[in-house]
Design a protein around this motif. Structure first.
Motif, short mmCIF file in Angstrom:
data_model
loop_
_atom_site.label_atom_id
_atom_site.label_comp_id
_atom_site.label_asym_id
_atom_site.label_seq_id
_atom_site.Cartn_x
_atom_site.Cartn_y
_atom_site.Cartn_z
N GLY A 197 17.23 31.83 58.08
CA GLY A 197 16.74 30.49 58.37
C GLY A 197 15.41 30.16 57.73
O GLY A 197 14.70 31.02 57.19
N SER B 29 11.83 32.19 57.78
CA SER B 29 11.99 33.54 58.32
C SER B 29 11.58 34.58 57.28
O SER B 29 11.59 34.34 56.08
CB SER B 29 13.43 33.77 58.76
N GLY C 68 17.96 32.80 62.60
CA GLY C 68 17.43 31.46 62.79
C GLY C 68 16.13 31.21 62.04
O GLY C 68 15.74 31.96 61.15
N LYS C 69 15.45 30.15 62.45
CA LYS C 69 14.21 29.73 61.80
C LYS C 69 13.03 30.54 62.36
O LYS C 69 13.00 30.90 63.54
CB LYS C 69 13.95 28.25 62.04
N ASP D 150 16.08 31.44 66.80
CA ASP D 150 14.83 30.97 66.22
C ASP D 150 13.63 31.68 66.86
O ASP D 150 13.60 31.89 68.08
CB ASP D 150 14.67 29.46 66.43
N GLY D 151 12.65 32.00 66.05
CA GLY D 151 11.39 32.52 66.54
C GLY D 151 11.42 33.94 67.05
O GLY D 151 10.41 34.43 67.57
N LYS E 52 16.54 33.25 71.44
CA LYS E 52 15.43 32.49 70.86
C LYS E 52 14.11 33.04 71.39
O LYS E 52 13.94 33.28 72.59
CB LYS E 52 15.61 31.02 71.22
N ASN E 53 13.15 33.26 70.48
CA ASN E 53 11.81 33.75 70.80
C ASN E 53 11.80 35.10 71.50
O ASN E 53 10.81 35.49 72.14
CB ASN E 53 11.04 32.73 71.65
#
Length: 452
Positions: A353, A356, A370-371, A396-397, A414-415
């Motif tokens: 992503g 990244s 993800g991003k 993401d994250g 995520k995260n």
């Protein structure tokens, strides 16, 4: 409109190649010699006839083109005999363009000139002036009008001084070609039917022979051995490099650039030495490629930096991404905008992503990342169970600590944070720390072994 029928002579064995492959299947810039000729012939011909002999099944299987009329020359009785095999398949109200399967650098513009000249006179041949014409048939003129082509073995001492030579490539109205082929005989040093003898027959018949003289000797150079093949490879690459530079590509060292496919590029792109381009490759604007890279069938975006010794194949690289050094981007990888793939990282069939980072010594396969993800040094996605491949999904994250193994199928939320040195076999929840380590212990009585 007059139909153009290309007759490509491709029956030779190519003994001096010392190869199990027929000569026309030797490769130049990742395409067969015959493939190069076919590419030009298809641009200007309505029908293509390939005359084959040695290794015919191998030639047909390799080229694998149903639009070609394959014609067998069972006995090798000369160029005139080879063309005779094709003429029954050619309509009379056409122009026959005679080409050679081992002359790979012939250009469309030259052939178009030749066809245009043929439309005027009925017969047009392509010649070239060589400093050393030894071995070639000489163009014999009288008051600048072509009278005959005399082969080296049949030429007189005076004729051997002529430096204008026959390339073998010619365009002839098919009615005339059939007429003069029927009048050929074997009264020559080789005891063969020479295609070139139709020129003398046409002159005796009162025909004027048109000619096109090429200024590029390599355009009409044939290939007989591996040395000549390598020489034409360099000429071909130099021509491509010059073309690309004229279109705005910066090449640090054009003599060490190889394009064995098709390259398109935007403005202000720069390629350093020893870069190999294969297949179809597209570069956006302001993209730089460092030394010793190999890029195949890939789309590279704007402002991309590809560092030294990287390999990219069948992949998409997004705008602003950084790849390498020593990175390998394998097929079906999609590297997102401003992502970073660092040294000794391998990415296969995965999406990385936007923003990244996979910076060091990692393997990412069959994954969706993800991003804004950070994947630490030595992380691997364990995508193969010995039988099947499985997916890894990273939200993401997320932060993946160094030297971790993600055993697929698995999802990282995520995260989420994965502690360094973990082997993760179950999905990790978003926003939390997940780790798997044995408790650190001391062994006071342990001693390091001593060499005996």
């Amino acid at each position: 409109m007059t139909n153009i029928h290309a007759i490509i002579l491709a029956a030779g064995k190519g003994t001096r190649m010392n190869s199990s492959k027929p000569k026309v299947l030797q490769t130049l810039a990742d395409n067969t010699l015959l493939g190069h000729v076919l590419k030009q012939a298809k641009l200007i011909s309505q029908k293509i006839h390939v005359v084959y002999g040695f290794g015919g099944a191998q030639v047909q299987q390799t080229i694998n083109d149903n639009h070609i009329n394959w014609v067998e020359q069972k006995q090798q009785l000369g160029t005139g005999h080879a063309v005779q095999q094709a003429t029954p398949h050619i309509e009379d109200n056409s122009i026959s363009l005679i080409l050679y399967g081992d002359v790979p650098l012939i250009q469309r513009a030259t052939l178009e000139q030749l066809i245009s000249a043929c439309k005027t006179s009925g017969i047009a041949l392509l010649s070239v002036i060589l400093e050393n014409p030894t071995g070639y048939g000489r163009i014999i003129r009288d008051n600048n009008i072509i009278q005959a082509i005399v082969e080296q073995k049949d030429a007189s001492a005076e004729q051997l001084k002529v430096c204008e030579v026959n390339t073998g490539i010619m365009a002839v109205r098919t009615t005339l070609l059939k007429k003069y082929l029927n009048s050929l005989d074997t009264n020559n040093a080789q005891g063969e039917l020479y295609l070139t003898d139709i020129i003398a027959s046409a002159v005796n018949d009162g025909k004027t022979i048109s000619s096109v003289i090429t200024t590029d000797e390599f355009e009409v150079a044939g290939v007989n051995d591996k040395t000549q093949l390598a020489e034409l490879e360099r000429i071909y690459q130099q021509q491509k490099a010059a073309k690309y530079m004229q279109l705005g590509l910066s090449l640090k060292d054009p003599s060490r650039f190889d394009c064995r496919g098709e390259l398109s590029f935007g403005q202000d792109c720069e390629i350093d030495f020893n870069t190999l381009i294969e297949g179809v490759v597209t570069l956006g604007n302001n993209t730089t490629i460092a030394p010793n890279c190999c890029i195949k069938n890939s789309k590279i975006g704007d402002n991309v930096t590809i560092l030294a010794n990287s390999v990219i194949e069948d992949a998409v690289i997004g705008n602003g991404a950084s790849i390498g050094p020593f990175a390998r981007i394998r097929p079906q990888a999609n590297i997102g905008e401003n992502a970073k793939i660092g040294n000794f990282v391998e990415v296969k069939k995965s999406t990385i992503g936007k923003g990244s980072k996979v910076s060091h010594l990692s393997y990412v396969g069959d994954s969706t990342v993800g991003k804004g993800v950070n994947i630490g040094a030595g992380v691997i996605t364990c995508n193969y169970d010995g039988v099947n491949k499985h997916q890894t999904i990273i939200g993401d994250g997320a932060f993946i600590g160094s030297d971790s193994q993600l055993v697929a199928p698995i999802s990282i939320g995520k995260n989420a944070t994965i502690g360094a040195g973990s082997t993760i076999t179950s999905s990790a929840p978003e926003g939390q720390l997940t780790l798997s380590r044995s408790k650190q212990r001391l062994f006071p009585s342990w001693k390091r072994p001593v060499k005996q």
